[in-house]
Design an enzyme around this catalytic site. Structure first.
Site, PDB file in Angstrom:
ATOM      1  N   THR A 119      12.543 -10.245 128.211  1.00 36.81           N
ATOM      2  CA  THR A 119      11.668  -9.168 127.706  1.00 36.81           C
ATOM      3  C   THR A 119      10.200  -9.596 127.694  1.00 36.81           C
ATOM      4  O   THR A 119       9.318  -8.748 127.572  1.00 36.81           O
ATOM      5  CB  THR A 119      12.050  -8.799 126.260  1.00 36.81           C
ATOM      6  N   ASP A 216       3.878 -23.819 133.821  1.00 38.07           N
ATOM      7  CA  ASP A 216       4.324 -23.775 132.422  1.00 38.07           C
ATOM      8  C   ASP A 216       3.554 -24.837 131.633  1.00 38.07           C
ATOM      9  O   ASP A 216       3.781 -26.041 131.800  1.00 38.07           O
ATOM     10  CB  ASP A 216       5.828 -24.034 132.338  1.00 38.07           C
ATOM     11  N   ASP A 219       5.646 -27.386 129.511  1.00 35.72           N
ATOM     12  CA  ASP A 219       6.341 -28.369 130.359  1.00 35.72           C
ATOM     13  C   ASP A 219       5.365 -29.377 130.941  1.00 35.72           C
ATOM     14  O   ASP A 219       5.656 -30.573 130.999  1.00 35.72           O
ATOM     15  CB  ASP A 219       7.084 -27.659 131.506  1.00 35.72           C
TER      16      ASP A 219
HETATM   17  N1  URA Z   1       2.833 -19.633 129.554  1.00 31.95           N
HETATM   18  C1  URA Z   1       2.637 -20.677 130.369  1.00 31.95           C
HETATM   19  O1  URA Z   1       2.944 -21.803 129.996  1.00 31.95           O
HETATM   20  N2  URA Z   1       2.133 -20.491 131.580  1.00 31.95           N
HETATM   21  C2  URA Z   1       1.791 -19.267 132.044  1.00 31.95           C
HETATM   22  O2  URA Z   1       1.315 -19.149 133.161  1.00 31.95           O
HETATM   23  C3  URA Z   1       1.984 -18.167 131.169  1.00 31.95           C
HETATM   24  C4  URA Z   1       2.504 -18.377 129.934  1.00 31.95           C
END
Ligand code: URA
Length: 224
Positions: A119, A216, A219
């Site tokens: 979502t 991310d 990460d």
């Molecule tokens: N969260 C992230 O870590 N990277 C994105 O590009 C968008 C949301």
């Protein structure tokens, strides 16, 4: 005319902080070959500049200082205000160490939310915001999240503080990279809240990632 004025007001609430040092460190952060340690170091350097920008809203008061040569009246941050740094877990933590070094009187109020992958809506798991706010006008809140993507988590975070009657002008969003969709989302609900970032990228992809972005953030920062 009304539309032009509204657009101008919205533009004034986005600060894109750019200088050669920020650009250099943003390149390091975005590069797919940069490792986590290098990302953290680059992010700390950028945090300093974003925090200095955010701190321009803090009220100052008169103070007398005695140097080895003389006493004189100068100014300092008003000691009677409450400064809150509110990182959205987990990626928002990247700003925290540097922020508390710059503003040692601040308190850190963590907000735990993750994004439902289907979502793209935020799901709560931790909230350290419950607190007494007798004089909400004296509260200044810097909410940190490196990626302003959909803006949904940040809107939830702003609501927590807005519900405590903290003036929206005292609430700032601090991020590294923003997407136009997220900016529009926040500005449609909280046009008074200033967004401080170093870049506004092209768009969000279908998974809600900022393009070109940095991937991310959690990460990449925490090597997971
Ligand atoms: N969260 C992230 O870590 N990277 C994105 O590009 C968008 C949301």
């Amino acid at each position: 005319m009304k539309n032009i004025m509204e657009k101008k007001e919205k533009m004034e609430k986005i600060k894109i902080i750019k200088n050669p040092v920020i650009l250099q460190n943003l390149c390091i952060i975005r590069d797919r070959n940069t490792n986590s340690q290098e990302i953290r170091i680059a992010a700390r350097k950028i945090t300093r500049m974003l925090l200095y920008e955010a701190s321009k809203c803090l009220p100052v008061t008169e103070k007398t200082v005695t140097t080895p040569l003389a006493s004189f009246k100068t100014e300092t941050i008003d000691p009677d205000i409450n400064i809150i740094i509110s990182p959205i877990l987990r990626a928002g933590l990247i700003f925290t160490d540097e922020a508390i070094d710059i503003l040692p009187q601040a308190c850190i109020r963590h907000i735990g939310m993750y994004r439902d992958e289907e979502t793209l809506k935020p799901v709560w798991y931790y909230n350290k915001v419950p607190m007494k706010t007798q004089n909400p006008d004296k509260f200044y809140v810097f909410i940190t999240d490196p990626m302003l993507a959909t803006g949904n988590s940040l809107i939830e975070a702003i609501k927590l503080y807005a519900d405590k009657q903290i003036p929206l002008e005292n609430i700032k969003i601090i991020c590294l990279i923003a997407a136009p969709e997220g900016i529009n989302n926040i500005q449609s609900k909280f046009p008074e809240v200033e967004i401080i970032t170093t870049a506004v990228d092209s768009h969000l992809n279908e998974q809600g990632y900022i393009v070109p972005g940095m991937g991310d953030a959690g990460d990449r920062i925490f090597n997971t």
